[in-house]
Scaffold this active site. Structure first.
Site, PDB file in Angstrom:
ATOM      1  N   ASP A   6       0.806  -1.221   0.000  1.00 44.07           N
ATOM      2  CA  ASP A   6       0.000   0.000   0.000  1.00 44.07           C
ATOM      3  C   ASP A   6       0.841   1.274   0.000  1.00 44.07           C
ATOM      4  O   ASP A   6       0.436   2.304   0.537  1.00 44.07           O
ATOM      5  CB  ASP A   6      -0.966   0.022   1.200  1.00 44.07           C
ATOM      6  CG  ASP A   6      -1.889  -1.181   1.203  1.00 44.07           C
ATOM      7  OD1 ASP A   6      -2.218  -1.660   0.107  1.00 44.07           O
ATOM      8  OD2 ASP A   6      -2.258  -1.644   2.296  1.00 44.07           O
ATOM      9  N   GLU A   7       2.003   1.215  -0.621  1.00 41.85           N
ATOM     10  CA  GLU A   7       2.884   2.388  -0.651  1.00 41.85           C
ATOM     11  C   GLU A   7       2.399   3.433  -1.652  1.00 41.85           C
ATOM     12  O   GLU A   7       2.820   4.597  -1.600  1.00 41.85           O
ATOM     13  CB  GLU A   7       4.317   1.963  -1.023  1.00 41.85           C
ATOM     14  CG  GLU A   7       5.001   1.044  -0.026  1.00 41.85           C
ATOM     15  CD  GLU A   7       4.741  -0.427  -0.307  1.00 41.85           C
ATOM     16  OE1 GLU A   7       3.883  -0.738  -1.164  1.00 41.85           O
ATOM     17  OE2 GLU A   7       5.384  -1.284   0.328  1.00 41.85           O
ATOM     18  N   LYS A  56       1.758   2.203  -5.185  1.00 38.23           N
ATOM     19  CA  LYS A  56       2.295   1.675  -6.441  1.00 38.23           C
ATOM     20  C   LYS A  56       1.386   1.994  -7.624  1.00 38.23           C
ATOM     21  O   LYS A  56       1.843   2.405  -8.679  1.00 38.23           O
ATOM     22  CB  LYS A  56       2.484   0.146  -6.326  1.00 38.23           C
ATOM     23  CG  LYS A  56       3.477  -0.242  -5.245  1.00 38.23           C
ATOM     24  CD  LYS A  56       3.533  -1.746  -5.038  1.00 38.23           C
ATOM     25  CE  LYS A  56       2.312  -2.339  -4.375  1.00 38.23           C
ATOM     26  NZ  LYS A  56       2.094  -1.988  -2.975  1.00 38.23           N
ATOM     27  N   GLY A  73      -4.643  -4.137  -3.853  1.00 37.29           N
ATOM     28  CA  GLY A  73      -5.621  -3.080  -4.123  1.00 37.29           C
ATOM     29  C   GLY A  73      -4.816  -1.849  -4.482  1.00 37.29           C
ATOM     30  O   GLY A  73      -4.194  -1.252  -3.620  1.00 37.29           O
ATOM     31  N   HIS A  74      -4.763  -1.527  -5.769  1.00 35.36           N
ATOM     32  CA  HIS A  74      -3.940  -0.416  -6.237  1.00 35.36           C
ATOM     33  C   HIS A  74      -4.841   0.744  -6.648  1.00 35.36           C
ATOM     34  O   HIS A  74      -5.632   0.618  -7.577  1.00 35.36           O
ATOM     35  CB  HIS A  74      -3.058  -0.862  -7.413  1.00 35.36           C
ATOM     36  CG  HIS A  74      -2.018  -1.879  -7.015  1.00 35.36           C
ATOM     37  ND1 HIS A  74      -1.098  -2.399  -7.871  1.00 35.36           N
ATOM     38  CD2 HIS A  74      -1.755  -2.448  -5.806  1.00 35.36           C
ATOM     39  CE1 HIS A  74      -0.320  -3.256  -7.226  1.00 35.36           C
ATOM     40  NE2 HIS A  74      -0.717  -3.309  -5.972  1.00 35.36           N
ATOM     41  N   THR A 120      -5.832 -11.734   3.255  1.00 33.43           N
ATOM     42  CA  THR A 120      -6.938 -11.018   2.617  1.00 33.43           C
ATOM     43  C   THR A 120      -8.092 -11.975   2.313  1.00 33.43           C
ATOM     44  O   THR A 120      -9.131 -11.549   1.816  1.00 33.43           O
ATOM     45  CB  THR A 120      -6.470 -10.365   1.300  1.00 33.43           C
ATOM     46  OG1 THR A 120      -5.963 -11.397   0.453  1.00 33.43           O
ATOM     47  CG2 THR A 120      -5.383  -9.334   1.560  1.00 33.43           C
TER      48      THR A 120
HETATM   49  P1  GDP Z   1      -0.780   0.455  -3.566  1.00 36.72           P
HETATM   50  O1  GDP Z   1      -1.401  -0.829  -3.115  1.00 36.72           O
HETATM   51  O2  GDP Z   1       0.698   0.490  -3.341  1.00 36.72           O
HETATM   52  O3  GDP Z   1      -1.138   0.838  -4.972  1.00 36.72           O
HETATM   53  O4  GDP Z   1      -1.391   1.589  -2.608  1.00 36.72           O
HETATM   54  P2  GDP Z   1      -2.937   1.717  -2.150  1.00 36.72           P
HETATM   55  O5  GDP Z   1      -3.738   2.199  -3.287  1.00 36.72           O
HETATM   56  O6  GDP Z   1      -3.404   0.502  -1.456  1.00 36.72           O
HETATM   57  O7  GDP Z   1      -2.793   2.821  -1.005  1.00 36.72           O
HETATM   58  C1  GDP Z   1      -2.273   4.086  -1.256  1.00 36.72           C
HETATM   59  C2  GDP Z   1      -3.341   5.129  -0.864  1.00 36.72           C
HETATM   60  O8  GDP Z   1      -2.738   6.404  -0.742  1.00 36.72           O
HETATM   61  C3  GDP Z   1      -4.432   5.286  -1.910  1.00 36.72           C
HETATM   62  O9  GDP Z   1      -5.624   5.626  -1.280  1.00 36.72           O
HETATM   63  C4  GDP Z   1      -3.911   6.446  -2.761  1.00 36.72           C
HETATM   64  O10 GDP Z   1      -4.956   7.157  -3.416  1.00 36.72           O
HETATM   65  C5  GDP Z   1      -3.269   7.305  -1.718  1.00 36.72           C
HETATM   66  N1  GDP Z   1      -2.096   8.087  -2.144  1.00 36.72           N
HETATM   67  C6  GDP Z   1      -1.152   7.754  -3.054  1.00 36.72           C
HETATM   68  N2  GDP Z   1      -0.154   8.700  -3.067  1.00 36.72           N
HETATM   69  C7  GDP Z   1      -0.505   9.624  -2.155  1.00 36.72           C
HETATM   70  C8  GDP Z   1       0.130  10.827  -1.685  1.00 36.72           C
HETATM   71  O11 GDP Z   1       1.212  11.199  -2.093  1.00 36.72           O
HETATM   72  N3  GDP Z   1      -0.536  11.513  -0.703  1.00 36.72           N
HETATM   73  C9  GDP Z   1      -1.730  11.109  -0.194  1.00 36.72           C
HETATM   74  N4  GDP Z   1      -2.277  11.858   0.761  1.00 36.72           N
HETATM   75  N5  GDP Z   1      -2.348   9.992  -0.618  1.00 36.72           N
HETATM   76  C10 GDP Z   1      -1.737   9.249  -1.564  1.00 36.72           C
HETATM   77  P1  IMO Z   2      -0.937  -4.097  -2.306  1.00 40.30           P
HETATM   78  O1  IMO Z   2      -0.466  -4.626  -3.636  1.00 40.30           O
HETATM   79  C1  IMO Z   2      -1.019  -4.647   2.040  1.00 40.30           C
HETATM   80  C2  IMO Z   2      -1.042  -8.785   3.512  1.00 40.30           C
HETATM   81  C3  IMO Z   2      -2.292  -9.278   4.212  1.00 40.30           C
HETATM   82  C4  IMO Z   2      -1.680 -10.284   5.176  1.00 40.30           C
HETATM   83  C5  IMO Z   2      -0.551 -10.901   4.344  1.00 40.30           C
HETATM   84  C6  IMO Z   2      -0.910 -12.216   3.673  1.00 40.30           C
HETATM   85  O2  IMO Z   2      -2.234  -3.380  -2.369  1.00 40.30           O
HETATM   86  O3  IMO Z   2       0.152  -3.331  -1.634  1.00 40.30           O
HETATM   87  P2  IMO Z   2      -2.448 -12.856   1.590  1.00 40.30           P
HETATM   88  O4  IMO Z   2      -3.903 -12.606   1.333  1.00 40.30           O
HETATM   89  O5  IMO Z   2      -1.535 -12.261   0.558  1.00 40.30           O
HETATM   90  O6  IMO Z   2      -2.112 -14.290   1.854  1.00 40.30           O
HETATM   91  O7  IMO Z   2      -2.146 -12.095   2.981  1.00 40.30           O
HETATM   92  O8  IMO Z   2      -0.229  -9.941   3.354  1.00 40.30           O
HETATM   93  N1  IMO Z   2      -1.278  -8.226   2.156  1.00 40.30           N
HETATM   94  C7  IMO Z   2      -1.214  -6.912   1.860  1.00 40.30           C
HETATM   95  N2  IMO Z   2      -1.045  -5.842   2.659  1.00 40.30           N
HETATM   96  N3  IMO Z   2      -1.118  -4.477   0.708  1.00 40.30           N
HETATM   97  C8  IMO Z   2      -1.268  -5.546  -0.103  1.00 40.30           C
HETATM   98  O9  IMO Z   2      -1.249  -5.443  -1.457  1.00 40.30           O
HETATM   99  C9  IMO Z   2      -1.366  -6.833   0.467  1.00 40.30           C
HETATM  100  N4  IMO Z   2      -1.537  -8.078  -0.034  1.00 40.30           N
HETATM  101  C10 IMO Z   2      -1.464  -8.919   1.011  1.00 40.30           C
HETATM  102  O10 IMO Z   2      -2.948  -8.232   4.886  1.00 40.30           O
HETATM  103  O11 IMO Z   2      -1.102  -9.621   6.266  1.00 40.30           O
HETATM  104 MG    MG Z   3      -2.913  -1.526  -1.842  1.00 38.53          MG
END
Ligand code: GDP
Ligand code: IMO
Ligand code: MG
Length: 425
Positions: A13-14, A16, A40-41, A129
């Site tokens: 969830d960085e 990406k 979840g991107h 998940t």
């Molecule tokens: P991913 O799984 O690495 O693609 O990241 P996620 O989508 O799960 O989580 C990132 C969250 O931070 C999402 O809700 C994005 O819309 C939000 N986001 C991404 N970049 C930024 C940023 O620079 N600032 C803020 N406030 N939110 C961001």
């Molecule tokens: P993105 O791509 C954050 C975590 C789950 C659990 C562990 C194992 O959006 O960054 P799994 O269902 O893969 O066997 O679960 O990994 N996990 C994530 N946490 N972002 C994700 O994906 C994740 N995908 C799996 O919460 O701790």
């Molecule tokens: Mg994510």
């Protein structure tokens, strides 16, 4: 010939999805190489928000080829829901999306097994998940899996055998379940999948490279969730690191160019497992609220803490990161001071490397930096950065021995600032 890889350096969830979307115009191909609908991107542009799970984040930009590689695990039912929603919102994908015949299928009974194994673990459950990721990769490695290409020949037979095997395991676990509805949706998903380009993606991607095309590989999860190098056993079941792009797409390591490592200015984790810099106080709550740190798909609360430079140095090492991308620093815009973990104290001894086990007795040692106390969300160039923010960036670059090339100051595609010099382009 050019393959760059973008991957998460923390516990996922960085951000990406956002950055892949921003970088897509520079590439011809965007490819997912591991993970599945556990991802979840999130992407935001033109006032709209999208969450992608199995489909690469390059899908919104023109006629780029988007590949779901052999290293991915695909749930046809969830894929159908995701693809139909995208098409309904005016984003055609059938021609742009190519799916590897070697990608493994997540069966309905894999999802049930995921739940059953978690239940059996009791208090030590991983907090998965629930998407069947572990059981599907287990079947792949134990040579029992079903692959996308299997839907083209004698599929019913292969499916029945796999289901029977899973049902025997569920019976041995005394696990109550009803697969009827899941199976119905899944079979509809299989029929839907037949309408897509099901390809030998390792040939395709290497041929495209030969033609001079460029590829961006999109990681899922993060390095601390990698099955080998993450906080085992609280990890996912795939190799999320750069090497995963080679095995998950059929690319030779000599094809890899830049490795973009993505990190938040703080740190989050969903699910169970160790997290040395986790905050249980008001600051943690403030970060969660300001950063909207709730799961993109599940809505689960994300645990929040300070940035962990010990873990990041390790992540940079095992991935060979060449460029860093700093996300969500805007969440800290109002903070008086900002902390960063520079070392761990283990049994009273200070160490600066990532140890074998971080489950217990790891105490973070913090550096404290002045906050910038400036709203950075509307900034468009690094010339506007406040002095304290520049000092913070320099501190991170020094500690991590890697340059920060992109700074994200908000969720929208436009809220992205590059720090590229001419030679980076
Ligand atoms: P991913 O799984 O690495 O693609 O990241 P996620 O989508 O799960 O989580 C990132 C969250 O931070 C999402 O809700 C994005 O819309 C939000 N986001 C991404 N970049 C930024 C940023 O620079 N600032 C803020 N406030 N939110 C961001
Ligand atoms: P993105 O791509 C954050 C975590 C789950 C659990 C562990 C194992 O959006 O960054 P799994 O269902 O893969 O066997 O679960 O990994 N996990 C994530 N946490 N972002 C994700 O994906 C994740 N995908 C799996 O919460 O701790
Ligand atoms: Mg994510």
């Amino acid at each position: 010939m050019k393959v760059d890889v973008l991957l998460g350096l923390q516990w996922g969830d960085e951000g990406k999805g956002k950055v892949v979307d921003v970088l897509t115009p520079r590439y011809d191909v965007v490819a997912r190489f591991q993970g599945g609908p556990n991802a979840g991107h999130t992407l935001e542009f033109e006032g709209q928000k999208y969450v992608l799970r199995s489909i690469p984040s390059g899908i919104f930009q023109g006629d780029k080829v988007n590949i779901i590689g052999n290293g991915v695990v695909l749930d046809p039912a969830l894929f159908k829901a995701e693809a139909e929603a995208l098409e309904a919102s005016g984003h055609p994908l059938r021609e742009r999306l190519h799916i590897s015949k070697k990608a493994h299928l997540i069966l309905p009974t894999h999802r049930i097994l995921d739940a059953a194994y978690e239940a059996a673990k009791g208090a030590s459950k991983v907090g998965t998940t629930g998407k069947g990721i572990g059981p599907t990769y287990t079947d792949k490695v134990s040579r029992n899996g079903l692959r996308v290409g299997d839907i083209l020949h004698n599929f019913e037979e292969k499916y029945a055998a796999a289901k029977a095997r899973h049902e025997a395991i569920l019976k041995s676990l005394n696990y109550e379940y009803d697969v009827t509805e899941l199976e119905k949706q899944w079979m509809e998903g299989i029929e839907y999948l037949r309408q897509f380009h099901l390809v030998d993606s390792e040939h395709e991607i290497n041929n495209l490279l030969k033609e001079g095309k460029s590829v961006l590989c999109e990681g899922a999860q993060g390095t601390m969730l990698d099955v080998d190098f993450g906080s085992y056993p609280f990890v996912t079941s795939s190799n999320t690191i750069c090497a995963g792009a080679c095995t998950g797409l059929g690319l030779g390591p000599n094809k890899i160019g830049e490795v973009y490592g993505i990190m938040k200015a703080y740190c989050t984790r969903v699910g169970a497992g160790p997290f040395p810099t986790e905050l249980f106080d008001e600051t943690g709550k403030t970060i969660r609220d300001l950063g909207h740190e709730y799961g993109a798909v599940t809505g689960r609360e994300r645990r929040c803490g300070w940035v962990d430079l010990v873990a990041l140095r390790y992540a940079i090492m095992v991935n060979g990161v060449t460029k860093l991308i700093l996300m969500k620093s805007d969440v800290l815009d109002g903070f008086d001071t900002i902390k960063a973990c520079v070392a761990y104290k283990v049994n009273g001894e200070e160490i600066d490397y990532f140890p074998f086990d971080i489950t217990e007795g790891v105490e973070p040692v913090y550096a404290e930096l002045p906050g910038w106390k400036t709203d950075m969300t509307k900034m468009t160039s690094e010339d506007e950065f406040p002095e304290e923010f520049n000092a913070y960036i320099s501190f991170l670059e020094e500690q991590l021995e890697t340059p920060i090339k992109i700074v994200s100051v908000g969720p929208d595609r436009e809220q992205t600032i590059e720090r590229y010099t001419e030679e980076d382009k």
